[in-house]
Design a protein around this motif. Structure first.
Motif, PDB file in Angstrom:
ATOM      1  N   ALA A  62       1.657   4.922  -7.274  1.00 57.26           N
ATOM      2  CA  ALA A  62       0.746   4.206  -6.364  1.00 57.26           C
ATOM      3  C   ALA A  62       0.165   2.981  -7.057  1.00 57.26           C
ATOM      4  CB  ALA A  62      -0.363   5.139  -5.899  1.00 57.26           C
ATOM      5  N   ASN A  63      -0.174   3.143  -8.360  1.00 55.18           N
ATOM      6  CA  ASN A  63      -0.845   2.056  -9.089  1.00 55.18           C
ATOM      7  C   ASN A  63       0.122   1.087  -9.759  1.00 55.18           C
ATOM      8  OD1 ASN A  63      -3.342   3.025  -8.389  1.00 55.18           O
ATOM      9  ND2 ASN A  63      -3.571   4.281 -10.242  1.00 55.18           N
ATOM     10  N   SER A  64       1.409   1.200  -9.460  1.00 55.41           N
ATOM     11  CA  SER A  64       2.392   0.437 -10.245  1.00 55.41           C
ATOM     12  C   SER A  64       2.577  -1.010  -9.782  1.00 55.41           C
ATOM     13  CB  SER A  64       3.746   1.145 -10.205  1.00 55.41           C
ATOM     14  OG  SER A  64       4.276   1.082  -8.883  1.00 55.41           O
ATOM     15  N   THR A  65       1.881  -1.448  -8.729  1.00 55.23           N
ATOM     16  CA  THR A  65       2.041  -2.845  -8.311  1.00 55.23           C
ATOM     17  C   THR A  65       0.809  -3.653  -8.713  1.00 55.23           C
ATOM     18  OG1 THR A  65       0.946  -2.748  -6.157  1.00 55.23           O
ATOM     19  CG2 THR A  65       3.244  -2.007  -6.233  1.00 55.23           C
ATOM     20  N   ASN A  85       0.796  -1.223   0.000  1.00 56.97           N
ATOM     21  CA  ASN A  85       0.000   0.000   0.000  1.00 56.97           C
ATOM     22  C   ASN A  85       0.830   1.274   0.000  1.00 56.97           C
ATOM     23  OD1 ASN A  85      -2.318  -1.762   0.402  1.00 56.97           O
ATOM     24  ND2 ASN A  85      -1.436  -2.073   2.417  1.00 56.97           N
ATOM     25  N   PRO A  86       0.426   2.255  -0.805  1.00 56.21           N
ATOM     26  CA  PRO A  86       1.134   3.530  -0.819  1.00 56.21           C
ATOM     27  C   PRO A  86       0.672   4.453   0.298  1.00 56.21           C
ATOM     28  CG  PRO A  86      -0.594   3.519  -2.483  1.00 56.21           C
ATOM     29  CD  PRO A  86      -0.627   2.157  -1.834  1.00 56.21           C
ATOM     30  N   ASN A  87       1.632   5.159   0.863  1.00 55.32           N
ATOM     31  CA  ASN A  87       1.364   6.196   1.862  1.00 55.32           C
ATOM     32  C   ASN A  87       1.884   7.484   1.233  1.00 55.32           C
ATOM     33  OD1 ASN A  87       1.098   7.729   4.149  1.00 55.32           O
ATOM     34  ND2 ASN A  87       2.782   6.750   5.264  1.00 55.32           N
ATOM     35  N   ILE A  88       0.956   8.341   0.778  1.00 57.56           N
ATOM     36  CA  ILE A  88       1.325   9.485  -0.072  1.00 57.56           C
ATOM     37  C   ILE A  88       1.275  10.777   0.746  1.00 57.56           C
ATOM     38  CG2 ILE A  88       0.631  10.808  -2.115  1.00 57.56           C
ATOM     39  CD1 ILE A  88      -0.643   8.119  -3.115  1.00 57.56           C
ATOM     40  N   ILE A  89       2.393  11.473   0.793  1.00 58.68           N
ATOM     41  CA  ILE A  89       2.486  12.639   1.679  1.00 58.68           C
ATOM     42  C   ILE A  89       2.840  13.880   0.849  1.00 58.68           C
ATOM     43  CG2 ILE A  89       3.737  13.606   3.650  1.00 58.68           C
ATOM     44  CD1 ILE A  89       4.246  10.520   4.370  1.00 58.68           C
ATOM     45  N   PHE A  90       1.904  14.818   0.789  1.00 61.95           N
ATOM     46  CA  PHE A  90       2.164  16.068   0.065  1.00 61.95           C
ATOM     47  C   PHE A  90       2.844  17.072   1.000  1.00 61.95           C
ATOM     48  CE2 PHE A  90      -0.953  14.124  -2.678  1.00 61.95           C
ATOM     49  CZ  PHE A  90      -0.525  14.483  -3.948  1.00 61.95           C
ATOM     50  N   ALA A  91       3.493  18.054   0.374  1.00 63.03           N
ATOM     51  CA  ALA A  91       4.283  19.027   1.147  1.00 63.03           C
ATOM     52  C   ALA A  91       3.427  19.876   2.084  1.00 63.03           C
ATOM     53  CB  ALA A  91       5.067  19.926   0.188  1.00 63.03           C
ATOM     54  N   ASP A  92       2.122  19.999   1.759  1.00 67.15           N
ATOM     55  CA  ASP A  92       1.273  20.829   2.629  1.00 67.15           C
ATOM     56  C   ASP A  92       0.694  20.049   3.811  1.00 67.15           C
ATOM     57  OD1 ASP A  92      -0.568  19.208   1.429  1.00 67.15           O
ATOM     58  OD2 ASP A  92      -1.876  20.808   0.725  1.00 67.15           O
ATOM     59  N   ALA A  93       1.075  18.784   3.953  1.00 67.85           N
ATOM     60  CA  ALA A  93       0.514  17.975   5.053  1.00 67.85           C
ATOM     61  C   ALA A  93       1.075  18.441   6.395  1.00 67.85           C
ATOM     62  CB  ALA A  93       0.855  16.508   4.836  1.00 67.85           C
ATOM     63  N   ASP A  94       0.320  18.161   7.436  1.00 65.78           N
ATOM     64  CA  ASP A  94       0.758  18.516   8.784  1.00 65.78           C
ATOM     65  C   ASP A  94       1.704  17.414   9.291  1.00 65.78           C
ATOM     66  OD1 ASP A  94       1.089  18.905  11.448  1.00 65.78           O
ATOM     67  OD2 ASP A  94      -1.033  19.247  11.892  1.00 65.78           O
ATOM     68  N   PHE A  95       2.995  17.702   9.262  1.00 69.41           N
ATOM     69  CA  PHE A  95       3.976  16.654   9.585  1.00 69.41           C
ATOM     70  C   PHE A  95       3.892  16.200  11.047  1.00 69.41           C
ATOM     71  CE2 PHE A  95       7.447  16.336   6.115  1.00 69.41           C
ATOM     72  CZ  PHE A  95       6.466  16.328   5.137  1.00 69.41           C
ATOM     73  N   ASP A  96       3.353  17.061  11.920  1.00 73.29           N
ATOM     74  CA  ASP A  96       3.213  16.618  13.319  1.00 73.29           C
ATOM     75  C   ASP A  96       2.206  15.475  13.427  1.00 73.29           C
ATOM     76  OD1 ASP A  96       5.057  18.422  14.167  1.00 73.29           O
ATOM     77  OD2 ASP A  96       3.572  19.960  14.692  1.00 73.29           O
ATOM     78  N   GLU A  97       1.283  15.416  12.489  1.00 72.67           N
ATOM     79  CA  GLU A  97       0.352  14.277  12.456  1.00 72.67           C
ATOM     80  C   GLU A  97       0.896  13.152  11.585  1.00 72.67           C
ATOM     81  OE1 GLU A  97      -3.720  14.871  11.405  1.00 72.67           O
ATOM     82  OE2 GLU A  97      -3.823  16.721  12.572  1.00 72.67           O
ATOM     83  N   VAL A  98       1.540  13.543  10.488  1.00 73.97           N
ATOM     84  CA  VAL A  98       1.982  12.547   9.504  1.00 73.97           C
ATOM     85  C   VAL A  98       3.061  11.623  10.077  1.00 73.97           C
ATOM     86  CG1 VAL A  98       3.232  12.265   7.331  1.00 73.97           C
ATOM     87  CG2 VAL A  98       1.412  13.948   7.496  1.00 73.97           C
ATOM     88  N   ARG A 142      -8.466   8.164  -8.384  1.00 73.13           N
ATOM     89  CA  ARG A 142      -7.546   7.563  -9.372  1.00 73.13           C
ATOM     90  C   ARG A 142      -6.801   6.343  -8.854  1.00 73.13           C
ATOM     91  NH1 ARG A 142      -3.838  12.188 -11.979  1.00 73.13           N
ATOM     92  NH2 ARG A 142      -3.057  10.425 -13.185  1.00 73.13           N
ATOM     93  N   ILE A 143      -6.703   6.211  -7.545  1.00 76.94           N
ATOM     94  CA  ILE A 143      -5.883   5.115  -7.012  1.00 76.94           C
ATOM     95  C   ILE A 143      -6.684   3.817  -7.007  1.00 76.94           C
ATOM     96  CG2 ILE A 143      -4.691   4.270  -4.944  1.00 76.94           C
ATOM     97  CD1 ILE A 143      -3.868   7.109  -4.384  1.00 76.94           C
ATOM     98  N   ASP A 144      -6.057   2.780  -7.548  1.00 81.90           N
ATOM     99  CA  ASP A 144      -6.725   1.472  -7.619  1.00 81.90           C
ATOM    100  C   ASP A 144      -6.599   0.777  -6.279  1.00 81.90           C
ATOM    101  OD1 ASP A 144      -7.079   1.993 -10.303  1.00 81.90           O
ATOM    102  OD2 ASP A 144      -5.253   0.909 -10.894  1.00 81.90           O
ATOM    103  N   SER A 145      -7.517   1.042  -5.374  1.00 81.38           N
ATOM    104  CA  SER A 145      -7.488   0.279  -4.123  1.00 81.38           C
ATOM    105  C   SER A 145      -8.876   0.279  -3.500  1.00 81.38           C
ATOM    106  CB  SER A 145      -6.445   0.829  -3.150  1.00 81.38           C
ATOM    107  OG  SER A 145      -6.817   2.077  -2.689  1.00 81.38           O
ATOM    108  N   GLY A 146      -9.120  -0.735  -2.683  1.00 80.24           N
ATOM    109  CA  GLY A 146     -10.442  -0.901  -2.083  1.00 80.24           C
ATOM    110  C   GLY A 146     -10.758   0.166  -1.047  1.00 80.24           C
ATOM    111  N   THR A 147      -9.731   0.693  -0.393  1.00 80.19           N
ATOM    112  CA  THR A 147      -9.917   1.729   0.625  1.00 80.19           C
ATOM    113  C   THR A 147      -8.876   2.823   0.410  1.00 80.19           C
ATOM    114  OG1 THR A 147     -10.670   0.121   2.263  1.00 80.19           O
ATOM    115  CG2 THR A 147      -9.842   2.217   3.130  1.00 80.19           C
ATOM    116  N   VAL A 148      -9.303   4.073   0.501  1.00 80.85           N
ATOM    117  CA  VAL A 148      -8.350   5.195   0.506  1.00 80.85           C
ATOM    118  C   VAL A 148      -8.617   6.002   1.772  1.00 80.85           C
ATOM    119  CG1 VAL A 148      -7.540   7.276  -0.662  1.00 80.85           C
ATOM    120  CG2 VAL A 148      -8.316   5.313  -2.014  1.00 80.85           C
TER     121      VAL A 148
END
Ligand code: TXE
Length: 481
Positions: free
Chosen positions: A406-409, A253-266, A431-437
């Motif tokens: 994310a979809n490459s596996t 599973n991919p864990n995707i982190i954008f630059a605007d995310a709150d790193f104290d939570e991430v 866009r992500i091929d997964s059962g849960t996002v």
């Protein structure tokens, strides 16, 4: 040495051939109990008991079935501390994890489906002025439930509760590696007054007991959670007999982190999604993608936090990180870390077995939480499920690029997206091929939502209404008016 027997026709029964398998405590590497090594004969006896129990159980008013499931939930809750301890010893997971995740979630499974069957509604469709259709949903009969070792009681309860709540009778085959809490469940079912034969638990190997259950002609519904390769074997065996199957399989599973995310939570959330249960959760985010601008910062903070995780005896309250479940899993993790080095990866922390965490645990199957960078998305370490405390971190430059990554596996079980930009989160989730996002969270569960995977992560969905549908067969009645 204590021996775990089967639960058939309401009683605890030794395996017919008298054979047992050793159960090893992962934290010590020592044999501490034995479990029935059942054969096709034991499975046949369990199926017969389930078949005999079906007419009465399936016709019992929902309120009465609900009351029995509620009693099972209550007893699980009353025994929560003992169960958590048993699960920790059996699996190598920290006691505090078993106490906060596995056991409460198992209790919830029974409570949820005990309530759900009281609220189930049926469908009716009027066809113009010609006819009225109504759809009956009837239980399937005897269902086969095969569960794995990573969350043994929770994943078993996740199948047993909806199966019997909807009026089926069941034969369950828990993992031979971690059978102890399934045995406790059998004892609790007896105490709760579950009629004999409604749930039967047959222990033993997948090749013998598991395969016999899948092949049994009177079991036409199979719900399985485990490895993708095993899922394929089960699908092949079930297909010519047109059995109904639900397969919950592996993930990458991919864990995707954008630059605007709150790193104290991430950072703390990514620690959990990377290493919870020593990385042995099918939903773990084993591939971490971080937007280029804050990649270095993330790597530094994440590695620092990883180093602070306390590896130790799972029974110690302070332990964050316990043992892998078996020598085979430890070998698998070690293999993939060596492969990562061969593929050009840089091991930033972990990558080895720790020094003895205590005298008691000196031969346990421990492996340090491991962070790897420098690998491409297409390499084997980033394509194959490791199912251990190993994560890779990779930078990305754009939303398009990370969607492709994310979809490459071949897997598609779950994904996490971390961003303050919710429009982007919705767009990417689609866009992500997964059962849960998950967006800005991980492993937050609501039992009402469908759960399962796309691609090689599985077939079918479990969870609330989906499970109630899976375990019942629709029959339409059309009346001309
Ligand atoms: O699981 P198996 P294993 C993944 C993970 C792990 C790999 C193998 O990658 O490394 O699977 O683990 C029963 N017919 N997951 O070998 O074999 C078996 O007895 C019928 C992901 O321990 O899939 C057990 O009860 N049953 C996963 C169950 O299947 C068979 C959790 C699961 O065992 C059978 C666990 C057969 N032919 C492992 N062969 C997740 N998605 O959470 C085995 N079994």
């Amino acid at each position: 040495m204590s021996k775990i027997t089967n639960y058939i026709a309401g009683e605890l029964r030794p395996p017919s051939a008298g054979e047992y398998l050793d159960i090893i405590e992962p934290a010590t590497g020592e044999v501490y109990a034995q479990v029935a090594d059942s054969t096709a004969d034991d499975v046949a006896a369990a199926v017969e008991a389930a078949r005999d129990a079906f007419p009465q159980w399936s016709h019992m008013p929902a309120a009465e079935r609900s009351a029995i499931l509620t009693r099972i939930a209550d007893l699980l809750e009353q025994n929560a501390e003992d169960l958590a301890r048993a699960e920790s010893i059996d699996t190598g997971k920290p006691l505090k994890l078993a106490r906060t995740v596995d056991i409460p979630r198992a209790v919830n499974s029974f409570r949820f489906f005990a309530a759900a069957i009281l609220h189930a509604h049926s469908e009716s469709h009027a066809t113009d002025y010609q006819a009225i259709n109504y759809t009956l949903r009837r239980p399937q009969g005897v269902v086969g439930l095969i569960s794995p070792w990573n969350l043994p009681l929770y994943l078993l309860s996740w199948k047993v509760a909806p199966a019997i709540a909807t009026g089926n009778t069941a034969v369950a085959k828990p993992s031979e590696i971690t059978p102890v809490t399934a045995h406790r469940l059998a004892q609790i079912c007896m105490e709760a007054g579950l009629p004999s034969g409604v749930l039967n638990i047959v222990h033993g190997t997948g090749a013998k007991a598991g395969a016999s259950l899948v092949e049994h002609p009177d079991v036409n519904t199979i719900s399985f959670t485990g490895g993708t390769a095993t899922g394929e074997v089960i699908a092949r065996a079930a297909a010519p007999k047109f059995k109904k199957i639900a397969l919950e399989l592996g993930g990458k599973n991919p864990n995707i982190i954008f630059a605007d995310a709150d790193f104290d939570e991430v950072i703390p959330a990514s620690l959990r999604s990377s290493f919870a249960n020593q990385g042995q959760v099918c939903l773990c985010g084993s591939r971490v993608f971080v937007e280029q601008q804050r990649y270095d910062e993330f790597v530094e903070r994440f590695v620092t936090a990883t180093r602070k995780l306390k590896i130790g005896d799972p029974l110690e309250e302070s332990t964050d990180h316990g043992a892998q479940v078996s020598q085979a899993q430890l070998d698998k993790v070690t293999y993939y870390v060596e492969l990562a080095k061969d593929e050009g990866g840089e091991i930033l922390c972990g990558g080895r077995q720790p020094d003895a965490v205590s005298e008691r645990c000196k031969n346990g199957y421990f492996f340090e939480p491991t962070v790897i960078t420098g690998l491409g998305v297409e390499c084997r370490v980033n394509q194959e499920e490791i199912f251990g405390p190993v994560v890779t971190i990779m930078p990305f430059e754009s939303e398009d690029q990370v969607a492709d990554y994310a979809n490459s596996t071949k897997y598609g079980l779950s994904a996490s997206i971390w961003t303050q930009n919710l429009t982007r989160a919705h767009r990417l989730a689609e866009r992500i091929d997964s059962g849960t996002v998950w967006v800005n969270c991980w492993m937050l569960r609501d039992l009402r939502v469908p759960f399962g995977g796309m691609k090689s992560s599985g077939v079918g969905r479990e969870g609330g209404a989906e499970a109630m549908r899976f375990f019942t067969e629709p029959k339409n009645v059309c009346i001309k008016i």
